[in-house]
Scaffold this active site. Structure first.
Site, short mmCIF file in Angstrom:
data_model
loop_
_atom_site.label_atom_id
_atom_site.label_comp_id
_atom_site.label_asym_id
_atom_site.label_seq_id
_atom_site.Cartn_x
_atom_site.Cartn_y
_atom_site.Cartn_z
N ARG A 16 26.93 30.53 45.93
CA ARG A 16 26.30 31.46 46.87
C ARG A 16 26.04 32.80 46.19
O ARG A 16 26.50 33.04 45.08
CB ARG A 16 27.18 31.67 48.10
N THR A 38 34.61 26.58 43.61
CA THR A 38 36.05 26.27 43.65
C THR A 38 36.37 25.06 44.52
O THR A 38 37.50 24.58 44.49
CB THR A 38 36.85 27.48 44.17
N TYR A 152 40.84 45.21 41.55
CA TYR A 152 39.49 44.74 41.21
C TYR A 152 38.84 45.64 40.16
O TYR A 152 38.26 45.14 39.18
CB TYR A 152 38.65 44.70 42.48
#
Length: 245
Positions: A16, A38, A152
């Site tokens: 996506r 995944t 992150y």
């Protein structure tokens, strides 16, 4: 050597968003693409949605044993890639004082250690071919930082340091290693913003719009092309002027 006539590209996290856009565009530019997700459902979605030149495979880059199985079975598909796009990554946002050890380690292990797990085996084929392209997807927060994303931001800053170092290691073999750092990209997540949140966000972007998966894909497609053969160790920012490095 310039590699085979039809090159194989591996795009992680291709089910996506940005990854799907990259896989679709590379296939349109005459590469054979292995796109990973995944889950089996995600891999099936890649097979169904991205065209006959894209093969979907399940892969969890955070699981070393899964990575080993993936590469052991790569000969069942199009073959070892000479183009690698490291796009897969996760977030586990939280303020630092509330961040759990698991939230920290999951992000670092997937986003940074996963980069090592995928790139190292692919490099062997590139070294033999004396040609290769590696593009690592970073983020604007690697340079700007962002509250609630210390894990992150740290992982993506590491991605850029990894990129610069590896580029110097393999340049003599005709392999380039670069990064692309997207800013705010229109995704399912940003579609959930309220009007006031969206207006505030757009007010911070000089170009006055969010980026698209296509914007990022075009940057990646350029860096993996022969036209970018003299560019290595760089980070290409795709953020509409949100942060000027």
């Amino acid at each position: 050597m310039n590699g085979p006539a039809v090159r194989v590209a591996l795009v992680t996290g291709a089910s996506r968003g940005i990854g799907a856009g990259i896989a679709r565009l590379l296939a349109a530019r005459n590469l054979r693409v292995i796109g990973t997700a995944t889950t089996d459902a995600g891999a099936a979605r890649i097979d169904q949605a991205l065209g006959p030149s894209v093969v979907g495979r399940r892969l969890d880059i955070g699981d070393p044993e899964d990575v080993d199985r993936f590469f052991a079975g790569i000969s069942d598909g199009p073959g070892m890639p000479l183009v690698l796009v490291n796009n897969a990554g996760i977030t586990r946002d939280n303020l630092m004082l509330r961040m759990t050890p698991e939230q920290w380690s999951e992000v670092i292990d997937t986003n940074l250690s996963g980069l090592y797990r995928i790139t190292r085996p692919v490099l062997r084929g590139m070294l033999r071919a004396r040609w290769g392209r590696v593009v690592n997807v970073s983020s604007v927060v690697a340079r700007s930082g962002n509250p609630g994303q210390t894990n992150y931001a740290a992982s993506k800053a590491g991605v850029e340091g990894f990129t610069r170092s590896l580029a110097q290691e393999v340049a003599s073999r005709g392999i380039t290693v670069n990064a692309v750092a997207p800013g705010y990209i229109a995704t399912d997540m940003t579609a959930q913003l309220t009007d006031s949140q969206a207006d505030d966000l757009l007010g911070r972007i000089p170009l006055g719009r969010m980026g698209t998966a296509s914007d990022v894909a075009e940057a990646v497609a350029f860096l993996v092309s022969d036209a970018a053969g003299y560019i290595t160790g760089e980070t290409l920012h795709v953020n509409g002027g949100l942060h000027v490095a």
